[in-house]
Structure formats: C-alpha cells, structure tokens
Design an enzyme around this catalytic site. Structure first.
Site, PDB file in Angstrom:
ATOM      1  CD1 TRP A   1      38.031  90.993  21.670  1.00  0.00           C
ATOM      2  CD2 TRP A   1      36.541  90.415  23.230  1.00  0.00           C
ATOM      3  NE1 TRP A   1      37.723  92.117  22.400  1.00  0.00           N
ATOM      4  CE2 TRP A   1      36.813  91.789  23.361  1.00  0.00           C
ATOM      5  CE3 TRP A   1      35.629  89.824  24.095  1.00  0.00           C
ATOM      6  CZ2 TRP A   1      36.211  92.576  24.325  1.00  0.00           C
ATOM      7  CZ3 TRP A   1      35.021  90.609  25.060  1.00  0.00           C
ATOM      8  CH2 TRP A   1      35.307  91.972  25.166  1.00  0.00           C
TER       9      TRP A   1
ATOM     10  CG  ASP B   1      30.616  87.540  22.192  1.00  0.00           C
ATOM     11  OD1 ASP B   1      29.807  88.439  21.887  1.00  0.00           O
ATOM     12  OD2 ASP B   1      31.769  87.780  22.588  1.00  0.00           O
TER      13      ASP B   1
ATOM     14  CE  LYS C   1       9.792  73.272  22.819  1.00  0.00           C
ATOM     15  NZ  LYS C   1       8.477  72.907  23.238  1.00  0.00           N
TER      16      LYS C   1
HETATM   17  N1  PLP Z   1      32.707  90.083  22.033  1.00  0.00           N
HETATM   18  C1  PLP Z   1      33.405  90.162  20.894  1.00  0.00           C
HETATM   19  C2  PLP Z   1      33.564  88.949  20.036  1.00  0.00           C
HETATM   20  C3  PLP Z   1      33.985  91.379  20.514  1.00  0.00           C
HETATM   21  O1  PLP Z   1      34.691  91.444  19.389  1.00  0.00           O
HETATM   22  C4  PLP Z   1      33.807  92.517  21.343  1.00  0.00           C
HETATM   23  C5  PLP Z   1      34.392  93.810  20.998  1.00  0.00           C
HETATM   24  O2  PLP Z   1      35.471  93.918  20.478  1.00  0.00           O
HETATM   25  C6  PLP Z   1      33.071  92.370  22.514  1.00  0.00           C
HETATM   26  C7  PLP Z   1      32.536  91.159  22.832  1.00  0.00           C
HETATM   27  C8  PLP Z   1      32.893  93.536  23.485  1.00  0.00           C
HETATM   28  O3  PLP Z   1      31.961  94.421  23.126  1.00  0.00           O
HETATM   29  P1  PLP Z   1      31.871  95.838  23.874  1.00  0.00           P
HETATM   30  O4  PLP Z   1      32.993  96.658  23.342  1.00  0.00           O
HETATM   31  O5  PLP Z   1      30.517  96.331  23.510  1.00  0.00           O
HETATM   32  O6  PLP Z   1      32.011  95.580  25.335  1.00  0.00           O
END
Ligand code: PLP
Length: 383
Positions: free
Chosen positions: A138, A220, A245
């Site tokens: 992303w 994430d 842990k």
């Molecule tokens: N992390 C990943 C892997 C995502 O695909 C996204 C959204 O596209 C996010 C974080 C961000 O999320 P938000 O739109 O809630 O900030």
C-alpha cells in the site's frame, strides 16, 4: 506577491486521480475498479444494516453526550477491538501484554505505531533502524514511516510477477540477510495490492526466521473478516505471532501507555466518539456481534463470487495466460498481471478504470458489468 507563491505543485494521489477521471467520463459503460471500498452489486456504497441499527440506538441514548473521550480512546472500544484481533482466549490479553489506542483510521494507527517505534525501539530516537515494507505495498506505508522520522525505509521481496504469486524464497532471503532488529511491516491478511497472502505453513517459516533474527513484526490489519468472511481465519497470522512473548507484545507497561498518550496528545489530542461507540455497542452485544459477522460475510461472499465469475469468463473467452490467481488471491484486491500498456487500453478504450499496477478492486465488479470487464481484459491481452 503571496508568501505562498513558491509552493510547488504536488503530484496527485494516483487512486483519487483515477476516481476523478472516472467521474468525468460520460460513457455509460464506465466501470471504476480503482478505489478500495466495498460496493454492492448495484455499484453503490453499503451502510451495514447492523451499523444503521446501532446508530439509531445511540441517538436515542440520553446518557451519552459530546464530551471529550480519554486521550487513548473509548475503553470499551479498545478492549473489544483487541479481542477481535487477538481472540477471546488470547494469552497475550490474559497475561496483560496488550495495549490498545483508538486511532483515526488505519493511517492514524500506522502513524502512532511508527512514532512510538522511532522514539523508543532499538534505542531512543533511532531513526536509522531499517523499516522493511513489501514490494509492492500500500503506497502510503513508505511515506508514513518516512514522515515519522525513519530514514531507511526499504522494500522486501514479496510478489513474483512471473508466477503471479508469493515470492517466498525472496521474502525469506531478505529476512535472513537484513540487519538484526529491523522492523518488518506485514499485512495481516488480504495483502494490498496483490491479494496474495502466505499460507499458514509459510507464515510459520516467516515467523521462525523473524524470531531467530530478532526482527520486529509490525502487522497492518486492515481487512480482518473481509478476506475470507471469517474473523478467525483472517486473524490467524497475527494470533500465531502473538502467542510468542518474543514478539513485541511484551507488556502493557504503564510507561508505554503514557508515551502513547503523549504522541496522541500532540497529533489529534483525543479521538472522535461516534464510530468507536458504534463498534463498542456492536461488539459487546452477542446478537449485534452475530449480525455484524453476518454483514461482513455478505461482503466477503460477494467478492468471492465475483472472483469465481471473472475467472470463469476469462477462461470461457480463451484469454491467453492463466487466471487461477484471480481466485487464489483474497480480499478486495486482485493483481491482475495486466501491464501498464494494457491498463492504458482498458482505461482509454474501454472506460474500465484500474491502477497502472494492474490492481483491481473486485468490489467494483457487478453482475451487470462483469461481461464488459472480462471482454475488455480479453481485448487488452490479445490486441
Ligand atoms: N493499511 C492498508 C493495508 C490499507 O489497505 C489501508 C487502506 O487502504 C490502510 C492501511 C488505511 O486505512 P484508512 O483508510 O482507515 O486510513
């Protein structure tokens, strides 16, 4: 002359630019496979029925008000979200090794985590610790960690374009050769943008190297439940790692929470209440929780159906190449393997909007537009 006359133009964010182009397109055939949000089979956004119901309950509750929440967020939200991620029987929760902060979306959560790590991981304010993000990932991952002060954000091998699947050997190789204590950002499930996750066996191999080499895992988790339709299945990797842990979740030490409070205080001070209330009410009632899981499954099942249909249609058309990856991939996104030239053809000639990387949002497909999309892919590949 304005004091801002020297401000340089920033490049548009690709995914939002794509949506703008789509909106401007007058063709009745147009299809938006860009932005990562759920759509119904009518191509409309969907407010989950359980959310509508809970919103009404909240409006009618005279005991609620608009006072500030605590800096770290609504306590019932924090505890119920931790249980969703780690499971009711999580040893990490029982051993009091879990801390939770109510953040502003996934991006806010990444920012809080990144800030905390820069300040306190691997020595105080160690901006040199390498942060590894998957290639591809992303796009915002890179900038969020860089903006938090990390000077060395690097890619790790993930996607094998040739076989349209996971490059496990490359991934493990990078885990073996990186500096000890490096930070690795892993996607908990439904990897964005490839839709390709490690299998459970592969996760075990990844965990083994990470533990042995003292690497820091940063999960994430953006799509739990949405990938397979099951909260449990989609949380498998996070829970597997959390059993140990050795993996970061040491302790909800009072000091950690106090420092998190400090970071939040200077970023958004305290979080908004409405969304957190909706989640907390839903997750803390067995009936509403069941209804929510059902709603999530409705969305996941529609995506799975579109995957199966798109593959079947491409196979029926005899489109060259293998299309098994369409159903092997999971979650909202599919990395089609279309190259930038083919994508350009799809956008300019067929009014089908997708990212230059070849990523499509499966939710943009509907029973009404799937034939046009399949035919467009066929033409893009064979022309
Ligand atoms: N992390 C990943 C892997 C995502 O695909 C996204 C959204 O596209 C996010 C974080 C961000 O999320 P938000 O739109 O809630 O900030």
């Amino acid at each position: 002359m304005s004091v801002f006359s020297e401000v340089p133009q920033a490049a548009p964010v690709a995914v939002f630019k794509l949506t703008q182009d789509f909106t401007n397109d007058q063709s009745p055939q147009k299809v938006n496979l860009g932005v990562g949000a759920y759509r119904t089979d009518e191509g409309k956004p969907w407010i989950l029925p359980v959310v509508k119901k809970v919103e009404k309950l909240i409006v009618q509750d005279d005991s609620l008000n608009h006072e500030y929440l605590p800096i770290l967020g609504l306590p019932e939200f924090r505890s119920s979200a931790s249980k969703i991620a780690l499971g009711d029987d999580s040893p990490a929760i029982h051993e009091n090794r879990v801390g939770a902060v109510q953040c502003l979306g996934g991006t806010g959560a990444l920012k809080m985590g990144a800030e905390f790590l820069r300040r306190f991981y691997n020595g105080n304010n160690n901006t040199k610790t390498p942060v590894y993000v998957s290639a591809p990932t992303w796009e915002n991952h890179n900038a969020v960690f860089a903006n938090a002060g990390f000077e060395d954000v690097r890619p790790y091998k993930y996607w094998d374009a040739e076989k349209r699947g996971l490059d496990l050997a490359g991934f493990l190789g990078d885990l073996e050769s990186c500096p000890e204590r490096s930070i690795f950002v892993l996607h908990a499930c439904a990897h964005n943008p490839t839709g390709t996750d490690p299998t459970q066996e592969q996760w075990k191999q990844i965990a083994e190297v990470m533990m042995r080499r003292k690497l820091f895992v940063f999960f994430d988790s953006a799509y739990q439940g949405f990938a397979s339709g099951s909260l449990e299945k989609d949380a498998w990797a996070v829970r597997y790692f959390s059993f140990s842990k050795n993996f970061g979740l040491y302790n909800e030490r009072v000091a950690n929470s106090s420092q998190m409070e400090k970071i939040v205080r200077t970023t958004w001070s305290n979080p908004p209440s409405q969304g957190a209330r909706i989640v907390a009410v839903t997750l803390n009632s067995p009936e509403l929780f069941a209804e929510w899981k059902d709603n999530v499954k409705t969305m996941a099942d529609r995506v799975l159906l579109m995957r199966a249909q798109l593959k079947a249609k491409l196979q029926a058309l005899g489109t060259p190449g293998t299309w098994d990856h369409i159903t092997e991939q999971i979650g909202m996104f599919s990395f089609t393997g279309l190259n930038p030239k083919q994508v350009e053809y799809m956008v300019n000639e067929k009014h089908v909007y997708l990212m230059a990387s070849g990523r499509i949002n499966m939710c943009g497909l509907t029973t009404k537009n799937i034939d046009h999309v399949a035919q467009s892919i066929h033409e893009a590949v064979t022309k």
